[in-house]
Design a protein around this motif. Sequence first.
Motif, PDB file in Angstrom:
ATOM      1  N   ILE A  77       0.742  -1.256   0.016  1.00 60.03           N
ATOM      2  CA  ILE A  77      -0.114   0.082  -0.005  1.00 60.03           C
ATOM      3  C   ILE A  77       0.878   1.287   0.228  1.00 60.03           C
ATOM      4  O   ILE A  77       1.615   1.269   0.883  1.00 60.03           O
ATOM      5  CB  ILE A  77      -1.054   0.051   1.159  1.00 60.03           C
ATOM      6  CG1 ILE A  77      -1.670  -1.426   1.202  1.00 60.03           C
ATOM      7  CG2 ILE A  77      -1.834   1.237   1.301  1.00 60.03           C
ATOM      8  CD1 ILE A  77      -2.645  -1.334   2.571  1.00 60.03           C
ATOM      9  N   GLU A  78       0.501   2.144  -0.880  1.00 57.31           N
ATOM     10  CA  GLU A  78       1.351   3.438  -0.626  1.00 57.31           C
ATOM     11  C   GLU A  78       0.193   4.272  -0.598  1.00 57.31           C
ATOM     12  O   GLU A  78      -1.016   4.427  -0.699  1.00 57.31           O
ATOM     13  CB  GLU A  78       1.404   4.022  -2.441  1.00 57.31           C
ATOM     14  CG  GLU A  78       2.662   3.245  -2.897  1.00 57.31           C
ATOM     15  CD  GLU A  78       2.975   3.604  -4.470  1.00 57.31           C
ATOM     16  OE1 GLU A  78       4.239   3.809  -4.607  1.00 57.31           O
ATOM     17  OE2 GLU A  78       2.049   3.868  -4.936  1.00 57.31           O
ATOM     18  N   ALA A  79       0.390   5.267   0.182  1.00 59.96           N
ATOM     19  CA  ALA A  79      -0.249   6.311   0.748  1.00 59.96           C
ATOM     20  C   ALA A  79       0.167   7.826   0.622  1.00 59.96           C
ATOM     21  O   ALA A  79       1.358   8.181   0.663  1.00 59.96           O
ATOM     22  CB  ALA A  79      -0.566   6.011   2.249  1.00 59.96           C
ATOM     23  N   THR A  80      -0.760   8.755   0.662  1.00 56.77           N
ATOM     24  CA  THR A  80      -0.514  10.118   0.674  1.00 56.77           C
ATOM     25  C   THR A  80      -1.602  10.878   1.497  1.00 56.77           C
ATOM     26  O   THR A  80      -2.638  10.612   1.531  1.00 56.77           O
ATOM     27  CB  THR A  80      -0.820  10.904  -0.881  1.00 56.77           C
ATOM     28  OG1 THR A  80      -0.092  10.169  -1.842  1.00 56.77           O
ATOM     29  CG2 THR A  80      -0.537  12.250  -1.048  1.00 56.77           C
ATOM     30  N   ALA A  81      -0.870  11.684   2.329  1.00 59.34           N
ATOM     31  CA  ALA A  81      -1.724  12.192   3.389  1.00 59.34           C
ATOM     32  C   ALA A  81      -1.264  13.837   3.271  1.00 59.34           C
ATOM     33  O   ALA A  81      -0.351  14.147   2.832  1.00 59.34           O
ATOM     34  CB  ALA A  81      -1.560  11.833   4.821  1.00 59.34           C
ATOM     35  N   VAL A  82      -2.313  14.778   3.476  1.00 58.63           N
ATOM     36  CA  VAL A  82      -2.029  16.154   3.791  1.00 58.63           C
ATOM     37  C   VAL A  82      -2.506  16.576   5.046  1.00 58.63           C
ATOM     38  O   VAL A  82      -3.828  16.446   5.386  1.00 58.63           O
ATOM     39  CB  VAL A  82      -2.913  16.980   2.529  1.00 58.63           C
ATOM     40  CG1 VAL A  82      -3.026  18.328   2.548  1.00 58.63           C
ATOM     41  CG2 VAL A  82      -2.539  16.356   1.083  1.00 58.63           C
ATOM     42  N   ILE A  83      -1.707  17.333   5.910  1.00 58.66           N
ATOM     43  CA  ILE A  83      -2.065  17.901   7.078  1.00 58.66           C
ATOM     44  C   ILE A  83      -2.490  19.177   6.756  1.00 58.66           C
ATOM     45  O   ILE A  83      -1.781  20.140   6.042  1.00 58.66           O
ATOM     46  CB  ILE A  83      -0.802  18.004   7.853  1.00 58.66           C
ATOM     47  CG1 ILE A  83      -0.108  16.549   8.154  1.00 58.66           C
ATOM     48  CG2 ILE A  83      -1.011  18.589   9.321  1.00 58.66           C
ATOM     49  CD1 ILE A  83       1.141  16.297   8.640  1.00 58.66           C
ATOM     50  N   PRO A  84      -3.623  19.595   7.195  1.00 59.19           N
ATOM     51  CA  PRO A  84      -4.132  20.965   6.880  1.00 59.19           C
ATOM     52  C   PRO A  84      -3.304  22.095   7.335  1.00 59.19           C
ATOM     53  O   PRO A  84      -2.554  22.049   8.455  1.00 59.19           O
ATOM     54  CB  PRO A  84      -5.620  21.020   7.606  1.00 59.19           C
ATOM     55  CG  PRO A  84      -5.768  19.708   7.764  1.00 59.19           C
ATOM     56  CD  PRO A  84      -4.624  18.782   8.079  1.00 59.19           C
ATOM     57  N   GLN A  85      -3.157  23.096   6.542  1.00 54.40           N
ATOM     58  CA  GLN A  85      -2.334  24.349   7.069  1.00 54.40           C
ATOM     59  C   GLN A  85      -3.515  25.137   7.995  1.00 54.40           C
ATOM     60  O   GLN A  85      -4.675  25.316   7.845  1.00 54.40           O
ATOM     61  CB  GLN A  85      -2.321  25.427   5.929  1.00 54.40           C
ATOM     62  CG  GLN A  85      -1.304  24.767   4.821  1.00 54.40           C
ATOM     63  CD  GLN A  85      -1.203  25.640   3.582  1.00 54.40           C
ATOM     64  OE1 GLN A  85      -2.096  26.310   3.286  1.00 54.40           O
ATOM     65  NE2 GLN A  85       0.076  25.589   3.085  1.00 54.40           N
ATOM     66  N   ASP A  86      -2.712  25.674   9.281  1.00 52.96           N
ATOM     67  CA  ASP A  86      -3.323  26.166  10.045  1.00 52.96           C
ATOM     68  C   ASP A  86      -3.277  27.680  10.007  1.00 52.96           C
ATOM     69  O   ASP A  86      -2.303  28.294   9.590  1.00 52.96           O
ATOM     70  CB  ASP A  86      -3.120  25.853  11.533  1.00 52.96           C
ATOM     71  CG  ASP A  86      -3.521  24.510  11.892  1.00 52.96           C
ATOM     72  OD1 ASP A  86      -4.579  24.062  11.322  1.00 52.96           O
ATOM     73  OD2 ASP A  86      -2.841  23.826  12.623  1.00 52.96           O
TER      74      ASP A  86
END
Length: 133
Positions: A124-133
């Motif tokens: 499994i390959e994953a991409t995540a995005v941590i929201p900008q605050d």
Amino acid sequence: MSHDFLQPKGWKPAVGYSNGVAAQGRMIFTGGLIGWNGDCEFESDDFLGQAAQALRNVVAVLEAGGARPDHLVRLTWYVTDKREYLASLKALGAIYKEVIGRHYPAMALVQVVALVEDRARVEIEATAVIPQD
């Protein structure tokens, strides 16, 4: 969460995944993670056991980057036997919810002839995005 799940008008809702996700923030990309533990040892040759471990490995890498499973925007699954995957959907869904939760990013599934590690049945390959605050 600052992810927008994309659902084209007139399309039936996707079940267990999203067709698309729009996100902005710090991006985390994993390599292809397989169903072995942190010592690179397989504890199972079972598809479901390996899928559970691969998902736990995704979560571990996300955590190392300061991300959580609900920051996932994309998962690409590589399996050596799509029939085995399809036959395991109910049990796999329960494992997914236990490890990832009820968060369904954009996903793709690809059947491959083999994976680099001979014992591996899923990667499994994953991409995540941590929201900008």
